[in-house]
Design a protein around this motif. Structure first.
Motif, short mmCIF file in Angstrom:
data_model
loop_
_atom_site.label_atom_id
_atom_site.label_comp_id
_atom_site.label_asym_id
_atom_site.label_seq_id
_atom_site.Cartn_x
_atom_site.Cartn_y
_atom_site.Cartn_z
N PHE A 106 8.57 9.40 43.92
CA PHE A 106 9.39 8.57 43.52
C PHE A 106 10.69 9.21 44.05
O PHE A 106 10.94 10.49 43.59
N ASN A 107 11.70 8.41 44.75
CA ASN A 107 13.18 8.90 44.82
C ASN A 107 13.98 7.72 44.83
O ASN A 107 13.91 6.68 45.27
N HIS A 108 14.77 7.97 43.57
CA HIS A 108 15.49 6.61 43.23
C HIS A 108 16.59 6.43 44.54
O HIS A 108 16.62 5.09 44.73
N GLN A 109 17.23 7.13 45.01
CA GLN A 109 18.21 6.87 46.36
C GLN A 109 17.41 5.93 47.41
O GLN A 109 17.91 5.07 47.92
N ARG A 110 16.24 6.64 47.88
CA ARG A 110 15.44 6.22 48.73
C ARG A 110 15.00 4.65 48.40
O ARG A 110 14.80 3.74 49.10
N PHE A 111 14.44 4.72 47.17
CA PHE A 111 13.79 3.29 46.52
C PHE A 111 15.02 2.38 46.75
O PHE A 111 14.72 1.16 47.22
N ARG A 112 15.97 2.57 46.14
CA ARG A 112 17.43 1.84 46.05
C ARG A 112 17.66 1.33 47.53
O ARG A 112 17.90 0.04 47.71
N GLU A 113 17.66 2.03 48.55
CA GLU A 113 18.12 1.76 49.72
C GLU A 113 17.22 1.02 50.49
O GLU A 113 17.44 0.02 51.43
N SER A 114 15.84 1.12 50.19
CA SER A 114 14.81 0.81 51.05
C SER A 114 14.04 -0.50 50.58
O SER A 114 13.34 -1.37 50.91
N VAL A 115 14.00 -0.64 48.98
CA VAL A 115 13.24 -1.60 48.36
C VAL A 115 13.96 -2.44 47.36
O VAL A 115 14.27 -3.68 47.72
N ALA A 116 14.72 -1.80 46.48
CA ALA A 116 15.36 -2.66 45.41
C ALA A 116 16.17 -1.59 44.37
O ALA A 116 15.94 -0.55 44.16
N ASP A 117 17.27 -2.37 44.21
CA ASP A 117 18.39 -1.41 43.48
C ASP A 117 18.24 -1.87 41.94
O ASP A 117 18.83 -2.79 41.49
N VAL A 118 17.18 -1.12 41.36
CA VAL A 118 16.87 -1.59 39.70
C VAL A 118 16.60 -0.38 39.06
O VAL A 118 16.39 0.91 39.68
N PRO A 119 16.94 -0.33 37.90
CA PRO A 119 16.75 0.74 37.03
C PRO A 119 15.27 0.81 36.51
O PRO A 119 14.64 -0.21 36.25
N PHE A 120 14.68 1.96 36.39
CA PHE A 120 13.35 2.04 35.72
C PHE A 120 13.48 2.85 34.46
O PHE A 120 14.27 3.94 34.39
N VAL A 121 12.70 2.03 33.35
CA VAL A 121 13.25 2.59 32.16
C VAL A 121 11.93 3.00 31.24
O VAL A 121 11.91 3.52 30.31
#
Length: 180
Positions: free
Chosen positions: A30-45
């Motif tokens: 998991f890489n938040h920046q790549r996930f945000r750019e390619s999939v969804a801009d969501v927080p995981f808690v």
């Protein structure tokens, strides 16, 4: 990472880049920046992990608003058939499902946004599944749809009597469920 859309709008298969050599392999799960750019801009808690035996069916689970959850699912050990059902009443794909094999070997992950029910069947002798969620678990908002609802018609790969919790077996059909 490679991201592939499924037949259900917003549900995506995420495949990390794998780096192998004589020692073994490495990948970024998991890489938040790549996930945000390619999939969804969501927080995981929250991260959840389960261990299950062959033939276990878990689901079909979801949470209703204001505690609806998106999930990023992957398998640490073993193999599962992962299923997603569109439960958004206004969706043209309402009640339709898609499924994919996730395994420790293929390293694929499945992104499931809010508005979908989720479940899986264990195909290997055992499986360890981990998933990230975009909101915390809430007993008050937790819901389920029966795993074998004929109106949904999931084609589970193992044609055996599943091992299933009483709670999941007694879940309502989609037609009677409280939806998002």
């Amino acid at each position: 990472m490679k991201v592939t859309a499924t037949a259900l709008d917003g549900v995506m298969v995420v495949e990390p880049s794998l780096f192998s050599d004589a020692r073994g392999y490495f990948f970024e799960s998991f890489n938040h920046q790549r996930f945000r750019e390619s999939v969804a801009d969501v927080p995981f808690v929250q991260d959840n992990q389960s261990f299950s035996k062959k033939g276990v069916v878990r689901g079909l689970h979801y949470q209703i608003a204001p505690k609806a959850q998106g999930k990023l699912v992957r398998v640490l050990a073993g193999e599962i058939f992962d299923v997603v059902v569109d439960i958004r009443r206004n969706s043209p794909r309402f009640g339709q499902w898609t499924g994919i094999v996730l395994s420790a070997d293929n390293k694929k992950q499945l992104w499931i946004p809010e508005g979908f029910a989720h479940g899986f069947q264990v195909l290997s002798e055992t499986a360890e599944v981990i998933y990230k969620t975009t909101d915390y678990w809430s007993a008050e908002h937790e819901r389920a749809i029966r795993w074998n609802d004929p109106a949904v018609g999931i084609d589970w790969p193992l044609k055996i009597n599943p091992i299933i919790s009483g709670k999941d077996n007694d879940a309502p059909l989609l037609s009677a469920a409280t939806l998002v």
